[in-house]
Design a protein around this motif. Structure first.
Motif, mmCIF file in Angstrom:
data_model
loop_
_atom_site.group_PDB
_atom_site.id
_atom_site.type_symbol
_atom_site.label_atom_id
_atom_site.label_comp_id
_atom_site.label_asym_id
_atom_site.label_seq_id
_atom_site.Cartn_x
_atom_site.Cartn_y
_atom_site.Cartn_z
ATOM 1 N N ILE A 22 17.869 2.854 -6.528
ATOM 2 C CA ILE A 22 16.799 3.506 -5.718
ATOM 3 C C ILE A 22 17.151 4.904 -5.396
ATOM 4 N N ALA A 23 18.214 5.381 -5.487
ATOM 5 C CA ALA A 23 18.782 6.771 -5.059
ATOM 6 C C ALA A 23 17.980 7.594 -6.455
ATOM 7 N N LEU A 24 18.271 7.172 -7.384
ATOM 8 C CA LEU A 24 17.640 7.709 -8.629
ATOM 9 C C LEU A 24 15.875 8.034 -8.580
ATOM 10 N N ALA A 25 15.435 7.004 -8.167
ATOM 11 C CA ALA A 25 13.813 6.827 -7.814
ATOM 12 C C ALA A 25 13.393 8.021 -6.579
ATOM 13 N N CYS A 26 14.409 8.230 -5.594
ATOM 14 C CA CYS A 26 14.048 9.154 -4.697
ATOM 15 C C CYS A 26 14.285 10.623 -5.020
ATOM 16 N N VAL A 27 15.424 10.781 -6.097
ATOM 17 C CA VAL A 27 15.470 12.199 -6.217
ATOM 18 C C VAL A 27 14.148 12.522 -7.234
ATOM 19 N N LEU A 28 13.525 11.686 -7.814
ATOM 20 C CA LEU A 28 12.413 12.128 -8.500
ATOM 21 C C LEU A 28 11.058 12.159 -7.627
ATOM 22 N N PRO A 124 9.716 4.623 2.007
ATOM 23 C CA PRO A 124 9.625 3.544 3.146
ATOM 24 C C PRO A 124 10.580 2.254 2.305
ATOM 25 N N SER A 125 10.148 1.810 0.955
ATOM 26 C CA SER A 125 10.500 0.558 0.438
ATOM 27 C C SER A 125 12.046 0.661 0.159
ATOM 28 N N THR A 126 12.542 2.103 -0.422
ATOM 29 C CA THR A 126 14.030 2.045 -0.610
ATOM 30 C C THR A 126 14.604 2.052 0.732
ATOM 31 N N LEU A 127 14.311 2.707 1.764
ATOM 32 C CA LEU A 127 14.899 2.713 2.914
ATOM 33 C C LEU A 127 15.142 1.131 3.608
ATOM 34 N N SER A 128 13.830 0.690 3.607
ATOM 35 C CA SER A 128 14.175 -0.679 4.281
ATOM 36 C C SER A 128 14.834 -1.711 3.131
ATOM 37 N N GLY A 145 23.799 7.289 4.019
ATOM 38 C CA GLY A 145 24.190 8.727 3.453
ATOM 39 C C GLY A 145 23.926 8.985 2.030
ATOM 40 N N ILE A 146 24.253 8.211 1.004
ATOM 41 C CA ILE A 146 23.840 8.136 -0.268
ATOM 42 C C ILE A 146 22.309 8.293 -0.701
ATOM 43 N N TRP A 147 21.631 7.601 0.324
ATOM 44 C CA TRP A 147 20.089 7.777 0.325
ATOM 45 C C TRP A 147 19.773 9.256 0.550
ATOM 46 N N ILE A 148 20.122 9.706 1.789
ATOM 47 C CA ILE A 148 19.767 11.177 1.899
ATOM 48 C C ILE A 148 20.379 11.994 0.971
ATOM 49 N N THR A 149 21.474 11.742 0.546
ATOM 50 C CA THR A 149 21.925 12.808 -0.783
ATOM 51 C C THR A 149 20.916 12.604 -1.735
ATOM 52 N N ASN A 178 9.555 12.122 -15.246
ATOM 53 C CA ASN A 178 9.433 10.835 -14.228
ATOM 54 C C ASN A 178 9.492 9.601 -15.084
ATOM 55 N N VAL A 179 8.993 9.529 -16.211
ATOM 56 C CA VAL A 179 8.511 8.348 -16.932
ATOM 57 C C VAL A 179 9.891 7.522 -17.121
ATOM 58 N N PRO A 180 11.010 8.108 -17.958
ATOM 59 C CA PRO A 180 12.215 7.438 -18.184
ATOM 60 C C PRO A 180 12.554 6.510 -16.818
ATOM 61 N N VAL A 181 12.883 7.332 -15.726
ATOM 62 C CA VAL A 181 13.417 6.698 -14.721
ATOM 63 C C VAL A 181 12.595 5.628 -14.109
ATOM 64 N N MET A 182 11.405 5.834 -13.934
ATOM 65 C CA MET A 182 10.640 4.901 -13.508
ATOM 66 C C MET A 182 10.595 3.253 -14.461
ATOM 67 N N VAL A 183 10.594 3.523 -15.793
ATOM 68 C CA VAL A 183 10.811 2.538 -16.715
ATOM 69 C C VAL A 183 12.198 1.724 -16.492
ATOM 70 N N ALA A 184 13.086 2.497 -16.211
ATOM 71 C CA ALA A 184 14.639 2.204 -15.864
ATOM 72 C C ALA A 184 14.325 1.266 -14.476
ATOM 73 N N LEU A 185 13.571 1.884 -13.465
ATOM 74 C CA LEU A 185 13.616 1.189 -12.207
ATOM 75 C C LEU A 185 12.702 -0.201 -12.364
ATOM 76 N N LEU A 186 11.614 -0.201 -13.141
ATOM 77 C CA LEU A 186 11.066 -1.308 -13.493
ATOM 78 C C LEU A 186 11.750 -2.567 -14.075
ATOM 79 N N VAL A 187 12.787 -2.154 -14.914
ATOM 80 C CA VAL A 187 13.748 -2.892 -15.902
ATOM 81 C C VAL A 187 14.813 -3.520 -14.869
ATOM 82 N N LEU A 188 15.610 -2.573 -14.151
ATOM 83 C CA LEU A 188 16.552 -2.882 -13.419
ATOM 84 C C LEU A 188 16.365 -3.591 -12.136
ATOM 85 N N GLY A 189 15.233 -3.144 -11.479
ATOM 86 C CA GLY A 189 14.798 -3.326 -10.203
ATOM 87 C C GLY A 189 14.895 -5.090 -9.974
#
Length: 523
Positions: A22-28, A124-128, A145-149, A178-189
């Motif tokens: 989820i931190a990687l998603a926030c980076v994007l 909001p999804s990642t923080l909650s 702290g990592i989330w803010i990072t 954005n696309v590869p990261v979002m695909v990874a999120l859909l697979v790993l989430g």
């Protein structure tokens, strides 16, 4: 060992891997706020938008994010935070592809708006979800702290990655990142993230969602216009309309049996105080973010990529500060840690007062490191307190409100500090404008430093040089005033924190933990 630490479940390997995803998603999510600025010349040449269309291409993403955060946070509590995150990730990936292959300004504006709407699900999804994954207060502080990072990293690498991509590919490629990261999120989430929703949540109220969106859009638009054009009738009407619709939204929430936002959250003193600190903190930080990149490019003559690289020190400082804060909070009273950090931030802004129009790179770097390190405890501890003080079943709504406060703080920072800078700039430039300058050139030179440099290039050498010197000095004066305002506000906020007493990590009541358990995979 304390009673809390023996009874509160601790996160394991799966939770920490989920946090990385989820931190990687926030980076994007943050990258998309900044990466497009470098692509403006290429977009202008390819799609040939009008100046108004180009403003909407740049701004509509942030507008839609700001307007949708409250709704998305509350929606996650109702349908499931992981489910909303995955829906948002899928939409983000699809709209990124559509944006990359836009064939007209109107199509790019529409796809950027959809990107903002889907991007609003991420914060909001990642923080909650962090609230659901990390019950132990110390672990949750570290996770936040990592989330803010991740946000700091996104802000830092956005211009750099954008510059590299545009060096070798067409402008649409900045969206395809954005696309590869979002695909990874859909697979790993689904494998790494737990699902949680409020078991007693009712239906989402559509009129409330529309009201919150339109109110925030109008308010943020009005504030942004104030920063760019001063207090005009359009800006004033938009801001007042936003405030009025916001008041209607609040009244509606009070009448509904199942409101979009539970207003009782604001009756929790720790929540309200932390929310105020967070919004003001973001306001203060824009004292640096607003002026420094312009100074690096327009006064020191750096390219966008060079300027982006010189913003890395403050981003890395936020990374260090955000991750060190949870460790220090175990040894230093959180109020003193936050208050002391705000004093350091004020000193960092004070360093900007020594910058002049001819030099100042070393002072810029020193200042950015100072205010970034100083503000890190405020951001980390306030988010920890916001999430820890909200009931588990309302964590999504609390996260949405938290991020909305940040968006409003940023918009207000741009409007107030930007207006101060613009007023100082115009006053300084007016005195140096050549008498024979045409009205159009005079208006351009008075508008921005970039405009003054363009006008000066077409003037005789001596006259043009004099205008450049005056414009750079006037811009630097605006930077000084903005920095001084940020420094004074930081000191005032430090006093507020210290007077209010201890703040920071919430020691949870173990009895409340069973409420915040993941739902079964069937859900």
């Amino acid at each position: 060992m304390t009673e809390t630490s023996t009874t509160t479940p601790r996160a394991g390997r799966r939770e920490w891997l989920g946090l990385a995803v989820i931190a990687l998603a926030c980076v994007l999510y943050v990258m998309d706020l900044t990466v497009l600025h470098l692509a403006v010349p290429a977009i202008s040449a390819d799609l040939q938008p009008t100046s108004t269309e180009m403003l909407w291409i740049i701004d509509v993403y942030g507008f839609m994010v700001a307007g949708s955060l409250i709704t998305m946070g509350s929606l996650g509590d109702r349908i499931g935070r992981r489910r909303l995150l995955l829906i948002g990730a899928a939409a983000f990936g699809i709209t990124s592809v559509l944006a990359a292959f836009s064939t007209s300004p109107e199509m790019l504006i529409a796809t950027r708006a959809l990107l903002g709407l889907s991007g609003a699900t991420l914060a909001p999804s990642t923080l909650s979800l962090i609230r659901s994954m990390f019950h132990d207060p110390r672990q949750r502080s570290t996770a936040i702290g990592i989330w803010i990072t991740s946000f700091s990293v996104g802000a830092a690498v956005g211009p750099v990655i954008g510059g590299v991509v545009l060096e070798y590919f067409w402008w649409g490629a900045v969206f395809l990142i954005n696309v590869p990261v979002m695909v990874a999120l859909l697979v790993l989430g689904p494998r790494l993230l737990p699902e949680y929703r409020d078991p007693d949540a009712g239906r989402a109220d559509l009129p409330s969602a529309v009201l919150s969106l339109v109110a925030m859009l109008a308010l943020v638009y009005g504030l942004k216009r104030v920063a760019e054009d001063g207090v005009t009738a359009t800006a004033l009407v938009a801001a007042l309309a936003g405030l009025g619709l916001g008041a209607v939204f609040v009244r509606r929430q009070r009448r509904l049996a199942d409101p979009l936002i539970d207003l009782s959250l604001f009756r929790i003193p720790a929540f309200s105080a932390a929310l105020a600190r967070y919004g003001i903190g973001v306001f203060v930080v824009f004292g640096g973010f607003l002026f420094i990149p312009q100074y690096l490019q327009l006064v020191l003559g750096m390219s966008p990529l060079e300027a982006g690289l010189w913003t890395l020190p403050w981003a890395l400082s936020f990374v260090v500060g955000s991750n060190v804060t949870p460790i220090l909070a175990r040894r230093i009273d959180p109020a003193w840690l936050m208050g002391g950090g705000l004093v350091v931030a004020a000193l960092g802004f004070g360093v900007l007062l020594g910058v002049d129009a001819g030099s100042g790179l070393a002072l810029i770097v020193l200042s950015s490191i100072g205010f970034s390190l100083g503000m890190s405890p405020a951001f980390t501890l306030t988010n920890d307190l916001i999430m820890g003080s909200a009931p588990p079943e309302r964590a999504g709504a609390a996260a949405g409100v938290s991020e909305t406060a940040a968006e409003l703080g940023g918009a207000l920072g741009i409007a107030v500090l930007g207006s101060i800078g613009v007023a100082a700039y115009r006053r300084g430039v007016d005195e140096a404008l050549p008498a024979a300058l045409s009205p159009d050139d005079a208006h351009a030179a008075e508008g921005t430093l970039g405009g003054a440099l363009d006008v000066a290039a077409g003037l005789p050498a001596a006259t043009g040089d004099a205008l450049v010197v005056a414009a750079e000095a006037a811009f630097t004066t605006g930077l000084h005033l903005g920095a001084a305002t940020a420094a004074v506000t930081s000191l005032a906020l430090a006093g507020f924190v210290l007077v209010r007493g201890p703040v920071g990590v919430i020691e949870e009541d173990p009895e409340s933990e069973p409420v915040d358990q993941p739902v079964t995979s069937a859900d």
